[in-house]
Design a protein around this motif. Structure first.
Motif, PDB file in Angstrom:
ATOM      1  N   PHE A   6      71.835  55.696  68.571  1.00  0.00           N
ATOM      2  CA  PHE A   6      71.606  56.244  67.231  1.00  0.00           C
ATOM      3  C   PHE A   6      71.909  55.161  66.200  1.00  0.00           C
ATOM      4  O   PHE A   6      72.811  55.289  65.373  1.00  0.00           O
ATOM      5  N   VAL A   9      70.651  57.025  63.466  1.00  0.00           N
ATOM      6  CA  VAL A   9      69.974  58.292  63.738  1.00  0.00           C
ATOM      7  C   VAL A   9      68.853  58.479  62.720  1.00  0.00           C
ATOM      8  O   VAL A   9      68.966  58.083  61.559  1.00  0.00           O
ATOM      9  N   HIS A  13      64.864  61.484  66.208  1.00  0.00           N
ATOM     10  CA  HIS A  13      65.942  61.930  67.089  1.00  0.00           C
ATOM     11  C   HIS A  13      66.242  63.409  66.875  1.00  0.00           C
ATOM     12  O   HIS A  13      66.323  64.192  67.823  1.00  0.00           O
ATOM     13  N   LEU A  14      66.434  63.774  65.619  1.00  0.00           N
ATOM     14  CA  LEU A  14      66.926  65.111  65.299  1.00  0.00           C
ATOM     15  C   LEU A  14      65.871  66.181  65.526  1.00  0.00           C
ATOM     16  O   LEU A  14      66.175  67.269  66.034  1.00  0.00           O
ATOM     17  N   LEU A  31      74.527  65.678  71.122  1.00  0.00           N
ATOM     18  CA  LEU A  31      74.018  64.338  70.868  1.00  0.00           C
ATOM     19  C   LEU A  31      75.192  63.391  71.032  1.00  0.00           C
ATOM     20  O   LEU A  31      76.113  63.377  70.201  1.00  0.00           O
ATOM     21  N   ALA A  33      76.945  59.942  71.154  1.00  0.00           N
ATOM     22  CA  ALA A  33      76.845  58.573  70.654  1.00  0.00           C
ATOM     23  C   ALA A  33      77.485  57.611  71.650  1.00  0.00           C
ATOM     24  O   ALA A  33      78.610  57.815  72.101  1.00  0.00           O
ATOM     25  N   ARG A  50      78.072  54.474  63.188  1.00  0.00           N
ATOM     26  CA  ARG A  50      76.902  55.164  63.751  1.00  0.00           C
ATOM     27  C   ARG A  50      77.199  56.638  63.997  1.00  0.00           C
ATOM     28  O   ARG A  50      76.347  57.499  63.794  1.00  0.00           O
ATOM     29  N   PHE A  51      78.433  56.925  64.430  1.00  0.00           N
ATOM     30  CA  PHE A  51      78.781  58.321  64.653  1.00  0.00           C
ATOM     31  C   PHE A  51      78.884  59.086  63.332  1.00  0.00           C
ATOM     32  O   PHE A  51      78.471  60.252  63.250  1.00  0.00           O
ATOM     33  N   LEU A  54      75.490  59.968  62.472  1.00  0.00           N
ATOM     34  CA  LEU A  54      75.027  61.055  63.333  1.00  0.00           C
ATOM     35  C   LEU A  54      75.572  62.397  62.849  1.00  0.00           C
ATOM     36  O   LEU A  54      74.834  63.389  62.768  1.00  0.00           O
ATOM     37  N   GLU A  55      76.863  62.438  62.529  1.00  0.00           N
ATOM     38  CA  GLU A  55      77.453  63.671  62.002  1.00  0.00           C
ATOM     39  C   GLU A  55      76.757  64.100  60.716  1.00  0.00           C
ATOM     40  O   GLU A  55      76.482  65.294  60.515  1.00  0.00           O
ATOM     41  N   ALA A  66      77.249  66.855  67.288  1.00  0.00           N
ATOM     42  CA  ALA A  66      77.506  65.408  67.303  1.00  0.00           C
ATOM     43  C   ALA A  66      78.755  65.176  68.152  1.00  0.00           C
ATOM     44  O   ALA A  66      79.833  65.655  67.822  1.00  0.00           O
ATOM     45  N   ASP A  68      81.397  62.654  70.180  1.00  0.00           N
ATOM     46  CA  ASP A  68      81.919  61.285  70.192  1.00  0.00           C
ATOM     47  C   ASP A  68      82.751  60.973  71.427  1.00  0.00           C
ATOM     48  O   ASP A  68      83.504  59.999  71.452  1.00  0.00           O
TER      49      ASP A  68
END
Length: 210
Positions: A6, A9, A13-14, A31, A33, A50-51, A54-55, A66, A68
């Motif tokens: 991601f 992201v 993706h979503l 998802l 990461a 990146r996380f 994503l969140e 999301a 981790d």
């Protein structure tokens, strides 16, 4: 689970995650990461950033999580370890699926302990625009006698089967293109969620000279 770097992201993706969840009638889709997948280039942005993106992208979308857990694990990010952890959480009778894009699927035999994946979960492969199904001999042997034609067949048991899945949207968005546009100072509006776009620019991520 749907794993990935991601980096960053994006809506492809979503939207794919949402359509997979609907198509398979999943309770939830994680998802996951990855800090640095063994078979991918080093991500341009640190795992924590990146996380956070994503969140921001997942937000409060029902059924999308999301996750981790791989960022907290020492050593390489092996999907089979994540599946084993998820299997322990959901129990032996729950239906568990690992979702892959077609490009990643073509390299599945290079993964760590690919046979073990099928002992833990089903494999669902999303068709990607522009990719042909050119399986190597080793890959064909790995998925032989596992492939099914329908979600009903897939969900008849907890794991061990393989389903190619075509999605309605098939959005041809790539993280590579998003990164390139950011580096060139071009707009990424409508390629990433608004919350992701806001964080990208607030933090100067992927932007040359920032």
């Amino acid at each position: 689970m749907l794993g990935g770097t991601f980096d960053p992201v994006h809506l492809g993706h979503l939207r794919s995650a949402l359509e997979v969840r609907e198509a398979l009638a999943l309770d939830r889709l994680h998802l996951v990461a990855a800090p640095r997948p063994p078979l991918r280039d080093t991500p341009q942005v640190c795992a924590e950033e990146r996380f956070a993106l994503l969140e921001a992208g997942v937000g409060d979308t029902p059924g999308l999580v999301a996750d981790d857990r791989e960022l907290k694990r020492e050593g390489p990010s092996y999907s089979v370890d994540t599946l084993a952890e998820l299997r322990r959480e959901v129990g032996g009778e729950a239906r568990l699926c690992m979702v892959l894009g077609h490009d990643a699927f073509l390299r599945l035999t290079e993964w760590h302990d690919p046979e073990a994946i099928f002992s833990l979960a089903h494999l669902v492969v999303i068709a990607r625009p522009g990719y042909r199904d050119t399986r190597s001999k080793a890959l064909a042997e790995l998925v032989a006698n596992r492939e099914v034609d329908s979600v009903a067949e897939l969900m008849a048991r907890p794991g061990g089967r393989f389903l190619p899945l075509e999605l309605a949207s098939r959005m041809a968005i790539s993280a590579t293109d998003v990164r390139a546009r950011l580096a060139e100072g071009k707009s990424v509006r409508y390629l990433v969620p608004d919350a992701v776009e806001a964080r990208l620019f607030a933090r100067g991520l992927y932007q040359t000279g920032r």
